[in-house]
Design an enzyme around this catalytic site. Structure first.
Site, PDB file in Angstrom:
ATOM      1  N   ASP A  32     -19.714 -24.369 -36.584  1.00  0.00           N
ATOM      2  CA  ASP A  32     -20.990 -23.989 -35.974  1.00  0.00           C
ATOM      3  C   ASP A  32     -22.089 -24.908 -36.513  1.00  0.00           C
ATOM      4  O   ASP A  32     -22.154 -25.188 -37.707  1.00  0.00           O
ATOM      5  CB  ASP A  32     -21.306 -22.519 -36.281  1.00  0.00           C
ATOM      6  CG  ASP A  32     -22.394 -21.965 -35.388  1.00  0.00           C
ATOM      7  OD1 ASP A  32     -22.087 -21.090 -34.553  1.00  0.00           O
ATOM      8  OD2 ASP A  32     -23.567 -22.411 -35.514  1.00  0.00           O
ATOM      9  N   GLY A  96     -26.955 -10.723 -27.979  1.00  0.00           N
ATOM     10  CA  GLY A  96     -27.614 -11.987 -28.300  1.00  0.00           C
ATOM     11  C   GLY A  96     -26.748 -13.208 -28.044  1.00  0.00           C
ATOM     12  O   GLY A  96     -26.936 -14.245 -28.687  1.00  0.00           O
ATOM     13  N   HIS A 101     -20.090 -19.501 -22.793  1.00  0.00           N
ATOM     14  CA  HIS A 101     -18.671 -19.884 -22.738  1.00  0.00           C
ATOM     15  C   HIS A 101     -18.010 -19.082 -23.851  1.00  0.00           C
ATOM     16  O   HIS A 101     -18.423 -19.197 -25.024  1.00  0.00           O
ATOM     17  CB  HIS A 101     -18.503 -21.392 -22.961  1.00  0.00           C
ATOM     18  CG  HIS A 101     -17.069 -21.849 -22.924  1.00  0.00           C
ATOM     19  ND1 HIS A 101     -16.556 -22.635 -21.902  1.00  0.00           N
ATOM     20  CD2 HIS A 101     -16.034 -21.616 -23.769  1.00  0.00           C
ATOM     21  CE1 HIS A 101     -15.266 -22.880 -22.129  1.00  0.00           C
ATOM     22  NE2 HIS A 101     -14.924 -22.258 -23.267  1.00  0.00           N
ATOM     23  N   HIS A 103     -16.424 -17.451 -26.904  1.00  0.00           N
ATOM     24  CA  HIS A 103     -16.110 -18.023 -28.217  1.00  0.00           C
ATOM     25  C   HIS A 103     -15.979 -16.926 -29.249  1.00  0.00           C
ATOM     26  O   HIS A 103     -16.635 -15.883 -29.160  1.00  0.00           O
ATOM     27  CB  HIS A 103     -17.180 -19.023 -28.659  1.00  0.00           C
ATOM     28  CG  HIS A 103     -18.585 -18.496 -28.590  1.00  0.00           C
ATOM     29  ND1 HIS A 103     -19.288 -18.417 -27.403  1.00  0.00           N
ATOM     30  CD2 HIS A 103     -19.412 -18.024 -29.542  1.00  0.00           C
ATOM     31  CE1 HIS A 103     -20.489 -17.927 -27.632  1.00  0.00           C
ATOM     32  NE2 HIS A 103     -20.591 -17.662 -28.929  1.00  0.00           N
TER      33      HIS A 103
HETATM   34  P1  AMP Z   1     -23.567 -16.892 -29.673  1.00  0.00           P
HETATM   35  O1  AMP Z   1     -24.941 -16.414 -30.059  1.00  0.00           O
HETATM   36  O2  AMP Z   1     -22.488 -15.911 -30.036  1.00  0.00           O
HETATM   37  O3  AMP Z   1     -23.510 -17.342 -28.241  1.00  0.00           O
HETATM   38  O4  AMP Z   1     -23.270 -18.145 -30.590  1.00  0.00           O
HETATM   39  C1  AMP Z   1     -23.474 -19.459 -30.201  1.00  0.00           C
HETATM   40  C2  AMP Z   1     -23.310 -20.302 -31.430  1.00  0.00           C
HETATM   41  O5  AMP Z   1     -23.159 -21.639 -31.019  1.00  0.00           O
HETATM   42  C3  AMP Z   1     -24.484 -20.245 -32.402  1.00  0.00           C
HETATM   43  O6  AMP Z   1     -24.019 -19.775 -33.665  1.00  0.00           O
HETATM   44  C4  AMP Z   1     -24.970 -21.694 -32.469  1.00  0.00           C
HETATM   45  O7  AMP Z   1     -25.371 -22.071 -33.755  1.00  0.00           O
HETATM   46  C5  AMP Z   1     -23.722 -22.458 -32.018  1.00  0.00           C
HETATM   47  N1  AMP Z   1     -23.978 -23.753 -31.422  1.00  0.00           N
HETATM   48  C6  AMP Z   1     -24.883 -24.077 -30.463  1.00  0.00           C
HETATM   49  N2  AMP Z   1     -24.800 -25.372 -30.144  1.00  0.00           N
HETATM   50  C7  AMP Z   1     -23.807 -25.892 -30.913  1.00  0.00           C
HETATM   51  C8  AMP Z   1     -23.220 -27.201 -31.045  1.00  0.00           C
HETATM   52  N3  AMP Z   1     -23.672 -28.250 -30.329  1.00  0.00           N
HETATM   53  N4  AMP Z   1     -22.225 -27.376 -31.938  1.00  0.00           N
HETATM   54  C9  AMP Z   1     -21.775 -26.325 -32.676  1.00  0.00           C
HETATM   55  N5  AMP Z   1     -22.276 -25.074 -32.586  1.00  0.00           N
HETATM   56  C10 AMP Z   1     -23.273 -24.856 -31.718  1.00  0.00           C
END
Ligand code: AMP
Length: 117
Positions: A32, A96, A101, A103
């Protein structure tokens, strides 16, 4: 409706980089970018699912099994088996979820706060 312009779709297409931990033909795992724990990894399926609900409702049993086995494989690669870890799958606006996508977050490497769950 899946939005193919989301950041993880761009990572899967190689349009933006990631700090890769593991990849196979079905799954990609990377760190992350904004870690919420000493170790904070993400695991995503390569197929297009918006969130956990979409994935569970529309994937095959094999896709499900492959995904969750890959999650455990990543926890082993990261050395988290003994100390334990937390898996988080934010789904929808009340959770939130930022990236539409599906994950799984893997959080570990330290004692995690328990005030939220
Ligand atoms: P969520 O709030 O569950 O959708 O988590 C999305 C996560 O993606 C967050 O913890 C962000 O820090 C992470 N994130 C966003 N952009 C990137 C990126 N380019 N590379 C790695 N992690 C990312």
């Amino acid at each position: 409706m899946y939005d193919a312009n989301n950041v993880f779709a761009k990572i899967l297409r190689g349009e933006i980089p990631c700090n890769k931990i593991y990849e196979d033909d079905k799954v990609l795992s990377f760190y992350d970018i904004n870690p919420k724990a000493k170790i904070h990894a993400l695991v995503i399926p390569k197929s297009m699912y918006v969130n956990f609900q979409d994935f569970l409702e529309h994937s095959s049993d094999k896709e499900l099994t492959d995904f969750f086995r890959a999650v455990v494989h990543v926890t082993n690669l990261l050395g988290l088996k003994e100390g334990g870890y937390r898996i988080v799958m934010n789904t929808g606006k009340n959770a939130g979820q930022e990236v539409p996508h599906f994950h799984a977050h893997i959080l570990g490497g330290e004692v995690l706060p328990t005030d939220q769950i």
